[in-house]
Write a protein that holds these residues in place. Sequence first.
Motif, PDB file in Angstrom:
ATOM      1  N   GLN A   1       0.629   5.501  -1.533  1.00  0.00           N
ATOM      2  CA  GLN A   1       0.304   6.492  -0.458  1.00  0.00           C
ATOM      3  C   GLN A   1       0.535   7.993  -1.115  1.00  0.00           C
ATOM      4  OE1 GLN A   1       2.972   8.361   1.422  1.00  0.00           O
ATOM      5  NE2 GLN A   1       1.653   9.454   2.665  1.00  0.00           N
ATOM      6  N   GLU A   2       1.430   8.007  -1.797  1.00  0.00           N
ATOM      7  CA  GLU A   2       1.579   9.398  -2.528  1.00  0.00           C
ATOM      8  C   GLU A   2       0.622   9.700  -3.687  1.00  0.00           C
ATOM      9  OE1 GLU A   2       6.280  10.041  -2.177  1.00  0.00           O
ATOM     10  OE2 GLU A   2       5.610   7.956  -2.021  1.00  0.00           O
TER      11      GLU A   2
ATOM     12  N   HIS B   1      -3.712 -10.106  -4.083  1.00  0.00           N
ATOM     13  CA  HIS B   1      -4.861  -9.938  -3.084  1.00  0.00           C
ATOM     14  C   HIS B   1      -6.047  -9.491  -3.943  1.00  0.00           C
ATOM     15  CE1 HIS B   1      -2.089  -9.527   0.735  1.00  0.00           C
ATOM     16  NE2 HIS B   1      -2.222 -10.586   0.268  1.00  0.00           N
TER      17      HIS B   1
ATOM     18  N   ALA C   1       8.622   5.892  -1.869  1.00  0.00           N
ATOM     19  CA  ALA C   1       8.751   5.308  -3.255  1.00  0.00           C
ATOM     20  C   ALA C   1       8.798   6.304  -4.276  1.00  0.00           C
ATOM     21  CB  ALA C   1       7.384   4.295  -3.447  1.00  0.00           C
TER      22      ALA C   1
ATOM     23  N   ALA D   1       0.715  -1.152   0.051  1.00  0.00           N
ATOM     24  CA  ALA D   1      -0.030  -0.029   0.118  1.00  0.00           C
ATOM     25  C   ALA D   1       0.851   1.435   0.090  1.00  0.00           C
ATOM     26  CB  ALA D   1      -1.017   0.006   1.567  1.00  0.00           C
TER      27      ALA D   1
ATOM     28  N   VAL E   1       1.756  -9.500   6.411  1.00  0.00           N
ATOM     29  CA  VAL E   1       0.400 -10.299   5.978  1.00  0.00           C
ATOM     30  C   VAL E   1       1.217 -11.385   5.240  1.00  0.00           C
ATOM     31  CG1 VAL E   1      -1.595 -10.280   4.824  1.00  0.00           C
ATOM     32  CG2 VAL E   1      -1.112  -8.302   6.015  1.00  0.00           C
TER      33      VAL E   1
ATOM     34  N   ASN F   1      11.250   1.898   2.126  1.00  0.00           N
ATOM     35  CA  ASN F   1      10.128   2.197   2.978  1.00  0.00           C
ATOM     36  C   ASN F   1      10.729   3.159   3.975  1.00  0.00           C
ATOM     37  OD1 ASN F   1       8.229   1.984   4.830  1.00  0.00           O
ATOM     38  ND2 ASN F   1       7.699  -0.095   4.421  1.00  0.00           N
ATOM     39  N   PRO F   2      10.093   4.305   3.979  1.00  0.00           N
ATOM     40  CA  PRO F   2      10.530   5.171   4.933  1.00  0.00           C
ATOM     41  C   PRO F   2      10.294   4.613   6.490  1.00  0.00           C
ATOM     42  CG  PRO F   2       8.266   5.785   4.438  1.00  0.00           C
ATOM     43  CD  PRO F   2       8.726   4.467   3.601  1.00  0.00           C
TER      44      PRO F   2
ATOM     45  N   GLY G   1       7.168  -0.385   0.066  1.00  0.00           N
ATOM     46  CA  GLY G   1       5.901   0.145   0.670  1.00  0.00           C
ATOM     47  C   GLY G   1       4.952  -1.171   1.050  1.00  0.00           C
ATOM     48  N   THR G   2       5.644  -1.837   1.758  1.00  0.00           N
ATOM     49  CA  THR G   2       4.781  -3.164   2.493  1.00  0.00           C
ATOM     50  C   THR G   2       5.234  -3.272   3.908  1.00  0.00           C
ATOM     51  OG1 THR G   2       4.103  -5.299   2.598  1.00  0.00           O
ATOM     52  CG2 THR G   2       6.134  -4.779   1.356  1.00  0.00           C
ATOM     53  N   SER G   3       4.258  -3.356   4.909  1.00  0.00           N
ATOM     54  CA  SER G   3       4.664  -3.477   6.241  1.00  0.00           C
ATOM     55  C   SER G   3       5.335  -4.968   6.611  1.00  0.00           C
ATOM     56  CB  SER G   3       3.440  -3.214   6.987  1.00  0.00           C
ATOM     57  OG  SER G   3       2.586  -4.027   6.706  1.00  0.00           O
TER      58      SER G   3
ATOM     59  N   PHE H   1      -3.127   0.348   4.739  1.00  0.00           N
ATOM     60  CA  PHE H   1      -3.978  -0.234   5.484  1.00  0.00           C
ATOM     61  C   PHE H   1      -3.851   0.161   7.197  1.00  0.00           C
ATOM     62  CE2 PHE H   1      -4.543  -2.606   1.677  1.00  0.00           C
ATOM     63  CZ  PHE H   1      -5.781  -2.581   1.772  1.00  0.00           C
ATOM     64  N   ARG H   2      -2.633   0.188   7.437  1.00  0.00           N
ATOM     65  CA  ARG H   2      -2.258   0.534   8.703  1.00  0.00           C
ATOM     66  C   ARG H   2      -2.381   1.961   9.350  1.00  0.00           C
ATOM     67  NH1 ARG H   2      -1.355  -4.214   6.978  1.00  0.00           N
ATOM     68  NH2 ARG H   2      -2.344  -5.816   8.199  1.00  0.00           N
TER      69      ARG H   2
ATOM     70  N   GLN I   1       0.429  -6.372  -3.695  1.00  0.00           N
ATOM     71  CA  GLN I   1      -0.695  -6.787  -2.727  1.00  0.00           C
ATOM     72  C   GLN I   1      -1.640  -5.804  -3.029  1.00  0.00           C
ATOM     73  OE1 GLN I   1       1.218  -7.787   1.214  1.00  0.00           O
ATOM     74  NE2 GLN I   1       2.664  -6.723   0.040  1.00  0.00           N
TER      75      GLN I   1
ATOM     76  N   PHE J   1      -8.762 -11.750   4.734  1.00  0.00           N
ATOM     77  CA  PHE J   1      -8.249 -12.717   5.525  1.00  0.00           C
ATOM     78  C   PHE J   1      -8.749 -14.046   5.876  1.00  0.00           C
ATOM     79  CE2 PHE J   1      -6.691  -8.445   6.470  1.00  0.00           C
ATOM     80  CZ  PHE J   1      -5.198  -8.734   6.539  1.00  0.00           C
TER      81      PHE J   1
ATOM     82  N   VAL K   1      -9.136 -10.378  -1.882  1.00  0.00           N
ATOM     83  CA  VAL K   1      -8.816 -11.668  -1.058  1.00  0.00           C
ATOM     84  C   VAL K   1      -9.011 -11.232   0.409  1.00  0.00           C
ATOM     85  CG1 VAL K   1      -7.274 -13.440  -0.534  1.00  0.00           C
ATOM     86  CG2 VAL K   1      -7.246 -12.607  -2.887  1.00  0.00           C
TER      87      VAL K   1
HETATM   88  P1  OAD Z   1       0.434  -1.670   5.276  1.00  0.00           P
HETATM   89  O1  OAD Z   1      -0.551  -0.557   5.447  1.00  0.00           O
HETATM   90  O2  OAD Z   1       0.540  -2.624   6.187  1.00  0.00           O
HETATM   91  O3  OAD Z   1       1.966  -1.051   5.307  1.00  0.00           O
HETATM   92  C1  OAD Z   1       2.385   0.182   4.286  1.00  0.00           C
HETATM   93  C2  OAD Z   1       3.826   0.006   4.612  1.00  0.00           C
HETATM   94  O4  OAD Z   1       3.942   1.166   3.546  1.00  0.00           O
HETATM   95  C3  OAD Z   1       4.279   0.677   5.867  1.00  0.00           C
HETATM   96  O5  OAD Z   1       5.446  -0.072   6.050  1.00  0.00           O
HETATM   97  C4  OAD Z   1       4.759   2.113   5.335  1.00  0.00           C
HETATM   98  O6  OAD Z   1       5.849   2.537   6.474  1.00  0.00           O
HETATM   99  C5  OAD Z   1       5.018   2.147   4.020  1.00  0.00           C
HETATM  100  N1  OAD Z   1       4.884   3.301   3.324  1.00  0.00           N
HETATM  101  C6  OAD Z   1       4.020   4.388   3.828  1.00  0.00           C
HETATM  102  N2  OAD Z   1       4.213   5.553   2.960  1.00  0.00           N
HETATM  103  C7  OAD Z   1       5.266   5.332   2.077  1.00  0.00           C
HETATM  104  C8  OAD Z   1       5.617   5.755   0.977  1.00  0.00           C
HETATM  105  N3  OAD Z   1       5.354   6.846   0.427  1.00  0.00           N
HETATM  106  N4  OAD Z   1       6.612   4.933   0.272  1.00  0.00           N
HETATM  107  C9  OAD Z   1       7.075   3.717   0.495  1.00  0.00           C
HETATM  108  N5  OAD Z   1       6.571   3.180   1.649  1.00  0.00           N
HETATM  109  C10 OAD Z   1       5.540   3.764   2.395  1.00  0.00           C
HETATM  110  O7  OAD Z   1       0.287  -1.972   3.745  1.00  0.00           O
HETATM  111  P2  OAD Z   1       0.726  -3.333   3.035  1.00  0.00           P
HETATM  112  O8  OAD Z   1       1.798  -4.138   3.533  1.00  0.00           O
HETATM  113  O9  OAD Z   1       0.405  -3.454   1.466  1.00  0.00           O
HETATM  114  O10 OAD Z   1      -4.501  -7.232   2.579  1.00  0.00           O
HETATM  115  O11 OAD Z   1      -0.662  -4.614   3.706  1.00  0.00           O
HETATM  116  C11 OAD Z   1      -0.628  -5.857   3.299  1.00  0.00           C
HETATM  117  C12 OAD Z   1      -1.906  -6.446   3.153  1.00  0.00           C
HETATM  118  O12 OAD Z   1      -2.661  -6.040   4.511  1.00  0.00           O
HETATM  119  C13 OAD Z   1      -2.817  -5.682   2.339  1.00  0.00           C
HETATM  120  O13 OAD Z   1      -2.658  -6.299   1.004  1.00  0.00           O
HETATM  121  C14 OAD Z   1      -4.116  -5.916   2.815  1.00  0.00           C
HETATM  122  C15 OAD Z   1      -3.994  -5.524   4.170  1.00  0.00           C
HETATM  123  O14 OAD Z   1      -4.566  -5.955   5.074  1.00  0.00           O
HETATM  124  C16 OAD Z   1      -5.638  -7.664   2.440  1.00  0.00           C
HETATM  125  O15 OAD Z   1      -6.811  -6.930   2.456  1.00  0.00           O
HETATM  126  C17 OAD Z   1      -5.763  -9.192   2.393  1.00  0.00           C
END
Ligand code: OAD
Length: 254
Positions: free
Chosen positions: A27-28, A119, A239, A23, A200, A221-222, A195-197, A34-35, A101, A169, A167
Amino acid sequence: MLFPPTLPSQLRQTRHLVVFTGAGVSQESGIPTFRDALTGLWAQFDAEQLATPEAFAADPELVWGWYEWRRGLVLRKEPNAAHRAIAELAQKVPRLTLITQNVDGLHERAGSRDPLSLHGSLHRPYCSTCGRRHRLPDGLPDLVEGGARLPPPECSACGGLVRPGVVWFGEALPGAAWEQAEAAVCECDLLFSVGTSSLVYPAAQLPHQAAQSGAQVVQINPASTSLDSVCAFNVRGSAAQVLPELVACAWPAV
Ligand code: OAD
């Protein structure tokens, strides 16, 4: 420059690059991750509470309303420089596999072809009873400030409730996309996790599999994540800032 000076030349020599996104890459574009904390009606929920088959069974109007709100939001946003840099990278390296994702469709709108969408997609709902694809009306769904419950449409074939094409959970990932993603991470020489935490699973295991198969893993990732220790480099930047700069350094304009 936020990345190590050797990274552009390494990228230039890469034969198979995997870009694995979450995600943060959108973001930009103005799409909350998501979080991130939610606002309005959705502030009472975690995104994860709305993303389960049980939530849809218990309150279909709440869950359909949430996904229509997200779809209305992403259709009003544009791909950003990170999505565009990834599409450009596919023209530069011999082979690129994009694994996402994200369900927002922004990679495709930036010109990336056939991302492996682990997803699903906000734009491909289907019947929760018979599985038939549902065609959404043309045009933008309303974007009610703060969100609203909405009754899901009924399937034209069986009258069942139409559900979002994502998709949830507890559900299996799409088999073909998952198999191709696993094959790609085992074959690639470089993987960017962007850009993924990395929380998941099973998606989050892909960068680990790449590292175990001998690829270098670079995280953009910041914030720090549990993937940090696996990475050859952790690039602490956004990103949309890092990816275009990296492409420009690897292939300077003549
Ligand atoms: P998250 O919301 O868990 O994580 C987003 C990540 O992006 C975090 O680590 C932030 O630090 C990072 N971030 C924020 N701004 C950013 C930027 N400008 N550039 C780069 N990174 C940045 O999102 P996901 O990891 O995608 O699943 O979440 C994984 C899955 O959990 C999603 O696909 C969704 C969710 O619940 C389902 O719905 C099944």
